[in-house]
Design a protein around this motif. Structure first.
Motif, PDB file in Angstrom:
ATOM      1  N   ARG A   7     -12.765  -1.310 -12.674  1.00 36.97           N
ATOM      2  CA  ARG A   7     -11.531  -1.914 -12.226  1.00 36.97           C
ATOM      3  C   ARG A   7     -10.505  -2.603 -13.854  1.00 36.97           C
ATOM      4  NH1 ARG A   7     -16.900  -5.166  -9.945  1.00 36.97           N
ATOM      5  NH2 ARG A   7     -16.007  -6.511 -11.902  1.00 36.97           N
ATOM      6  N   ALA A   8     -10.613  -2.172 -14.112  1.00 35.18           N
ATOM      7  CA  ALA A   8      -9.308  -2.176 -15.410  1.00 35.18           C
ATOM      8  C   ALA A   8      -8.311  -1.512 -14.707  1.00 35.18           C
ATOM      9  CB  ALA A   8      -9.302  -2.630 -16.606  1.00 35.18           C
ATOM     10  N   ALA A   9      -8.881  -0.375 -14.883  1.00 39.09           N
ATOM     11  CA  ALA A   9      -8.848   1.235 -14.382  1.00 39.09           C
ATOM     12  C   ALA A   9      -8.353   1.313 -13.579  1.00 39.09           C
ATOM     13  CB  ALA A   9      -9.730   1.944 -15.246  1.00 39.09           C
ATOM     14  N   ASP A  10      -8.958   1.196 -13.264  1.00 35.64           N
ATOM     15  CA  ASP A  10      -8.326   0.922 -11.167  1.00 35.64           C
ATOM     16  C   ASP A  10      -6.663   0.673 -11.622  1.00 35.64           C
ATOM     17  OD1 ASP A  10     -10.273   2.425 -10.967  1.00 35.64           O
ATOM     18  OD2 ASP A  10     -11.244   0.809  -9.030  1.00 35.64           O
ATOM     19  N   ALA A  11      -6.746  -1.233 -11.750  1.00 36.08           N
ATOM     20  CA  ALA A  11      -5.676  -2.067 -11.566  1.00 36.08           C
ATOM     21  C   ALA A  11      -4.197  -1.017 -12.737  1.00 36.08           C
ATOM     22  CB  ALA A  11      -5.917  -2.644 -12.423  1.00 36.08           C
ATOM     23  N   ALA A  12      -4.925  -0.502 -13.241  1.00 32.44           N
ATOM     24  CA  ALA A  12      -4.111   0.177 -14.278  1.00 32.44           C
ATOM     25  C   ALA A  12      -3.369   1.393 -13.746  1.00 32.44           C
ATOM     26  CB  ALA A  12      -4.442   1.245 -15.545  1.00 32.44           C
ATOM     27  N   GLU A  13      -3.930   2.413 -12.583  1.00 32.64           N
ATOM     28  CA  GLU A  13      -3.324   2.870 -11.533  1.00 32.64           C
ATOM     29  C   GLU A  13      -2.376   2.492 -10.818  1.00 32.64           C
ATOM     30  OE1 GLU A  13      -3.461   6.349 -12.244  1.00 32.64           O
ATOM     31  OE2 GLU A  13      -5.340   6.717 -13.623  1.00 32.64           O
ATOM     32  N   MET A  14      -2.948   1.111  -9.866  1.00 37.06           N
ATOM     33  CA  MET A  14      -2.294   0.524  -9.079  1.00 37.06           C
ATOM     34  C   MET A  14      -0.515   0.260 -10.122  1.00 37.06           C
ATOM     35  SD  MET A  14      -2.080  -0.189  -5.832  1.00 37.06           S
ATOM     36  CE  MET A  14      -3.585  -0.550  -5.440  1.00 37.06           C
ATOM     37  N   ARG A  15      -0.831  -0.139 -10.714  1.00 38.11           N
ATOM     38  CA  ARG A  15       0.583  -0.788 -11.884  1.00 38.11           C
ATOM     39  C   ARG A  15       1.405   1.036 -11.621  1.00 38.11           C
ATOM     40  NH1 ARG A  15      -2.841  -3.682 -14.995  1.00 38.11           N
ATOM     41  NH2 ARG A  15      -3.029  -2.500 -16.457  1.00 38.11           N
ATOM     42  N   GLY A  16       0.795   2.072 -12.791  1.00 34.53           N
ATOM     43  CA  GLY A  16       1.557   2.752 -12.410  1.00 34.53           C
ATOM     44  C   GLY A  16       2.127   3.394 -11.364  1.00 34.53           C
ATOM     45  N   ALA A  17       1.647   3.611  -9.948  1.00 33.93           N
ATOM     46  CA  ALA A  17       2.462   3.447  -9.034  1.00 33.93           C
ATOM     47  C   ALA A  17       3.131   2.862  -8.143  1.00 33.93           C
ATOM     48  CB  ALA A  17       1.423   3.661  -8.062  1.00 33.93           C
ATOM     49  N   LEU A  18       2.957   1.587  -8.956  1.00 33.87           N
ATOM     50  CA  LEU A  18       3.768   0.421  -8.277  1.00 33.87           C
ATOM     51  C   LEU A  18       5.176   0.941  -9.559  1.00 33.87           C
ATOM     52  CD1 LEU A  18       2.300  -2.510  -7.898  1.00 33.87           C
ATOM     53  CD2 LEU A  18       2.784  -1.364  -6.096  1.00 33.87           C
ATOM     54  N   ALA A  19       5.503   1.349 -10.296  1.00 32.40           N
ATOM     55  CA  ALA A  19       6.750   1.518 -11.229  1.00 32.40           C
ATOM     56  C   ALA A  19       7.386   3.071 -10.939  1.00 32.40           C
ATOM     57  CB  ALA A  19       5.984   1.274 -12.561  1.00 32.40           C
ATOM     58  N   ARG A  20       6.661   3.492 -10.536  1.00 35.60           N
ATOM     59  CA  ARG A  20       6.763   4.699  -9.942  1.00 35.60           C
ATOM     60  C   ARG A  20       7.158   4.861  -8.607  1.00 35.60           C
ATOM     61  NH1 ARG A  20       1.994   6.591 -11.370  1.00 35.60           N
ATOM     62  NH2 ARG A  20       1.073   6.727 -10.124  1.00 35.60           N
ATOM     63  N   LEU A  21       6.939   3.992  -7.806  1.00 39.66           N
ATOM     64  CA  LEU A  21       7.960   3.817  -5.892  1.00 39.66           C
ATOM     65  C   LEU A  21       9.363   3.257  -6.194  1.00 39.66           C
ATOM     66  CD1 LEU A  21       7.292   3.618  -3.664  1.00 39.66           C
ATOM     67  CD2 LEU A  21       6.451   1.532  -3.738  1.00 39.66           C
ATOM     68  N   ARG A  22       9.481   1.886  -8.041  1.00 41.25           N
ATOM     69  CA  ARG A  22      10.306   1.662  -6.960  1.00 41.25           C
ATOM     70  C   ARG A  22      11.419   2.733  -8.082  1.00 41.25           C
ATOM     71  NH1 ARG A  22      10.442  -3.245 -10.562  1.00 41.25           N
ATOM     72  NH2 ARG A  22      12.803  -3.476 -10.267  1.00 41.25           N
ATOM     73  N   ARG A  23      10.901   3.263  -8.945  1.00 37.00           N
ATOM     74  CA  ARG A  23      11.848   4.141  -9.626  1.00 37.00           C
ATOM     75  C   ARG A  23      12.154   4.877  -8.572  1.00 37.00           C
ATOM     76  NH1 ARG A  23       8.204   4.332 -13.591  1.00 37.00           N
ATOM     77  NH2 ARG A  23       7.872   6.371 -13.304  1.00 37.00           N
ATOM     78  N   ALA A  24      11.504   5.618  -7.243  1.00 36.30           N
ATOM     79  CA  ALA A  24      12.006   6.311  -6.581  1.00 36.30           C
ATOM     80  C   ALA A  24      12.836   5.961  -5.611  1.00 36.30           C
ATOM     81  CB  ALA A  24      10.234   7.778  -5.991  1.00 36.30           C
ATOM     82  N   THR A  25      12.634   4.936  -5.452  1.00 36.67           N
ATOM     83  CA  THR A  25      12.624   4.536  -3.837  1.00 36.67           C
ATOM     84  C   THR A  25      13.911   3.564  -4.436  1.00 36.67           C
ATOM     85  OG1 THR A  25      11.053   2.551  -3.584  1.00 36.67           O
ATOM     86  CG2 THR A  25      10.672   4.611  -2.970  1.00 36.67           C
ATOM     87  N   GLY A  26      13.844   2.990  -5.726  1.00 41.61           N
ATOM     88  CA  GLY A  26      14.786   1.608  -5.825  1.00 41.61           C
ATOM     89  C   GLY A  26      14.744   0.865  -5.233  1.00 41.61           C
ATOM     90  N   LEU A  27      13.320   0.802  -4.315  1.00 45.89           N
ATOM     91  CA  LEU A  27      13.075  -0.507  -3.819  1.00 45.89           C
ATOM     92  C   LEU A  27      13.014  -1.446  -4.757  1.00 45.89           C
ATOM     93  CD1 LEU A  27       9.848   0.221  -1.206  1.00 45.89           C
ATOM     94  CD2 LEU A  27      12.611  -0.561  -0.963  1.00 45.89           C
ATOM     95  N   PRO A  28      13.265  -2.976  -4.768  1.00 49.98           N
ATOM     96  CA  PRO A  28      13.446  -3.703  -5.980  1.00 49.98           C
ATOM     97  C   PRO A  28      12.029  -4.289  -6.136  1.00 49.98           C
ATOM     98  CG  PRO A  28      14.559  -4.842  -4.345  1.00 49.98           C
ATOM     99  CD  PRO A  28      14.333  -3.513  -3.776  1.00 49.98           C
TER     100      PRO A  28
END
Length: 287
Positions: A7-28
């Motif tokens: 579960r900790a590894a899954d959460a880490a994947e989610m964190r990485g995806a959120l960071a990429r999402l913000r970088r790619a879209t500019g969403l705050p």
């Protein structure tokens, strides 16, 4: 890998995806969470760009709010003005308002036709979230899906092969029968093929350790000079895969497979594919 570590590894994947999402879209703001085991809800656990803790640990029940609608329908949804949106329920308006969010999108993370989590992106102003933003959010969710698929495959293969590794190989008088051991050999090849795709170092190390135990050695073919990729090729050749089949499983070209196979045969002193497999097993590189 324990359930908590998974579960900790899954959460880490989610964190990485959120960071990429913000970088790619500019969403705050981006946030998300995973479906809780045995419950029809997600728990918001990962926050990126938030100004308050209003959303942290929020339990979003299937069917409720924007995220709950995404869980129920298993498809992306978006609203331009969250508090006034008519096609969602409003159990979570207070938390959304405290964070100051207005335009929000949500995308499901779907693995084997089951929603495993939800990624959100949001603006603090009421304006449409365009097609490009939605496409980027879906791509971020796909990244998480692929990581979870690989982790699930590894967990299943590890569970299927762990008892065989402890029970002994063919000819030991213990453990699996010949038919079961052939399936173990297939699992060995699949585990080795998955290893390069695993970002989590602990999971990758556990996978390779089990591969070594299946082969009856910790050297992985190093004693005879085989490279990891040469062992990968031989593992699939050992269960009857053609060069094209090996190439498909390993994600390389058939010509590359031929090159690895020729090199392995030379190192093992083998004249044929079959002789190479036998020699690799004798050397402890294959189960």
């Amino acid at each position: 890998m324990t359930a908590d570590a998974g579960r900790a590894a899954d959460a880490a994947e989610m964190r990485g995806a959120l960071a990429r999402l913000r970088r790619a879209t500019g969403l705050p703001v981006a946030f998300g969470g995973l479906v809780e085991p045995g419950r029809p809800q997600i728990r918001i656990s990962e926050l990126s760009g938030t100004a308050t803790a209003a959303l942290r640990s929020l339990a979003v029940v299937s069917g409720n709010g924007l995220g709950g609608k995404v869980v129920a329908l298993s498809r992306p949804c978006a609203v331009t003005e969250y508090a006034a949106a008519r096609h969602i329920t409003h159990e979570y308006d207070a938390a959304v308002a405290r964070e100051g969010l207005r335009s929000v999108l949500a995308v499901p993370v779907v693995v084997r036709r089951r929603v495993r989590g939800v990624l959100y992106g949001a603006l603090r102003s009421a304006q449409p979230l365009g097609e490009r933003t939605l496409t980027m959010a879906v791509a971020a969710a796909r990244d998480v899906e692929q990581a979870l698929v690989v982790r699930d495959e590894v967990a299943e293969l590890l569970a299927a092969t762990r008892s065989a590794a402890e029970g002994g190989g063919p000819g030991t008088g213990t453990g699996s029968g010949s038919g079961d051991w052939e399936r173990v050999r297939e699992a060995h090849g699949a585990l080795r093929a998955l290893a390069p795709r695993i970002a989590d170092p602990a999971l990758r190390a556990e996978l390779l350790t089990v591969c070594g135990r299946l082969a009856g050695t910790d050297t992985g073919g190093a004693d005879v000079g085989l490279s990891p990729r040469e062992v990968d090729v031989l593992a699939w050749v050992a269960v009857g895969a053609t060069n094209a089949g090996v190439a498909e499983r390993l994600g390389v070209r058939p010509e590359t497979v031929k090159a690895y196979l020729r090199s392995a045969m030379r190192k093992l002193g083998a004249r044929t594919r079959g002789e190479a497999v036998v020699a690799a097993r004798q050397a402890g590189a294959l189960p």
